[in-house]
Write a protein that holds these residues in place. Structure first.
Motif, PDB file in Angstrom:
ATOM      1  N   CYS A   1       0.832  -1.201   0.000  1.00 10.83           N
ATOM      2  CA  CYS A   1       0.000   0.000   0.000  1.00 10.83           C
ATOM      3  C   CYS A   1       0.863   1.245   0.000  1.00 10.83           C
ATOM      4  N   PRO A   2       0.766   2.079  -1.011  1.00  6.83           N
ATOM      5  CA  PRO A   2       1.577   3.293  -1.120  1.00  6.83           C
ATOM      6  C   PRO A   2       1.285   4.302  -0.006  1.00  6.83           C
ATOM      7  N   ILE A   3       0.107   4.204   0.580  1.00  6.81           N
ATOM      8  CA  ILE A   3      -0.225   5.144   1.666  1.00  6.81           C
ATOM      9  C   ILE A   3       0.605   4.794   2.894  1.00  6.81           C
ATOM     10  N   ILE A   4       0.585   3.517   3.245  1.00  4.64           N
ATOM     11  CA  ILE A   4       1.413   3.052   4.361  1.00  4.64           C
ATOM     12  C   ILE A   4       2.882   3.334   4.063  1.00  4.64           C
ATOM     13  N   ASP A   5       3.278   3.102   2.828  1.00  8.26           N
ATOM     14  CA  ASP A   5       4.677   3.354   2.460  1.00  8.26           C
ATOM     15  C   ASP A   5       5.054   4.808   2.709  1.00  8.26           C
ATOM     16  N   GLU A   6       4.193   5.693   2.297  1.00  9.59           N
ATOM     17  CA  GLU A   6       4.488   7.119   2.477  1.00  9.59           C
ATOM     18  C   GLU A   6       4.612   7.459   3.964  1.00  9.59           C
ATOM     19  N   LEU A   7       3.698   6.925   4.775  1.00  7.93           N
ATOM     20  CA  LEU A   7       3.734   7.214   6.204  1.00  7.93           C
ATOM     21  C   LEU A   7       4.941   6.567   6.871  1.00  7.93           C
ATOM     22  N   SER A   8       5.503   5.553   6.227  1.00  8.82           N
ATOM     23  CA  SER A   8       6.669   4.876   6.808  1.00  8.82           C
ATOM     24  C   SER A   8       7.978   5.464   6.329  1.00  8.82           C
ATOM     25  N   LYS A   9       7.916   6.341   5.358  1.00  6.69           N
ATOM     26  CA  LYS A   9       9.149   6.884   4.774  1.00  6.69           C
ATOM     27  C   LYS A   9       9.981   7.617   5.805  1.00  6.69           C
TER      28      LYS A   9
END
Lengths: 129, 129
Positions: A120-128
DNA sequence: CCTTTACTCTACCCTAAGGGGAAAGTGTAT
DNA sequence: ATACACTTTCCCCTTAGGGTAGAGTAAAGG
């Protein structure tokens, strides 16, 4: 009149009217023997005034200012306009923040497939980092 | 590592990190003898994650949801997208309210001369029945 | 070993604008 | 006298922490 009627006439809740009395915004006489607050028509007019100002998103402190201008027959319209323009600029800045936020979130959402897979790119962004 | 370093690495205040520990959002081990909280790298990653989510205006409760999806390797991107879309629609509704408010206020302000005289259409509007 | 300095802990009160509810008093109608 | 409606004060609750006090702990310097 008692608080119930004053609240009804001003379209406020009793809790709100009592709160305004407690903070000294609209402070009616209180019957000595019963302790009941006794509102005059003028006080009800002030309550209505505040209710309207609150709907226009003025804070209690700003309402206090506006109310004293409302009562001051020697006020200048300049003073009133100043408060209003300040409120508009507060709203503008909030609008800009919200628009930015919306853009970022909607960009994230548009990149997310929204399917049954875990990546999920949303989770990815929040994990960056 | 201690809370100070964890706070620095996650760009949060110590107060905030401690608050998250108290509400059980990110709960590190606490050294038995000193009582000091001891953060792992993984917990710092969670703190960062939350910090980012908070910047995207997610509430603490929403962060809690997102965090559990973040930790759940069997999550679906559908679930994450749903939360995001809900947040977007909350923002949209706030945007609409604010735009309406701005229009009304700016209409009022534009009708007010803003001079040294006391008559003022803004006060008049707030006094209307 | 002792002291200073830096760090951390818990506990308490504060924010804005009221909402909810308890316990007790008051007013009115029957 | 009783029932019912209305009002009072008092206290806790909400968001997401901020500020401060008093006390304990850790690490560095002398």
């Amino acid at each position: 009149m008692n608080i119930g009627k004053a609240a009804k006439l001003s379209n406020l809740t009793i809790k709100t009217v009592r709160y305004y009395a407690n903070i000294g915004l609209v402070k009616p006489e209180q019957n000595i023997s019963s302790g009941y607050r006794e509102y005059t028509d003028e006080e009800v007019a002030k309550l209505k005034f505040i209710g309207k100002a609150r709907k226009f998103d003025f804070s209690i402190d700003e309402c206090k200012e506006l109310l004293s201008l409302y009562e001051d027959k020697n006020r200048t319209s300049k003073e009133v306009k100043k408060i209003t323009l300040e409120k508009i600029s507060q709203i503008d800045s909030k609008l800009n923040d919200l628009k930015d936020l919306r853009n970022e979130l909607s960009f994230l959402a548009s990149n997310c497939h929204g399917d049954d897979k875990p990546n999920c790119p949303i989770i990815d962004e929040l994990s960056k980092n």
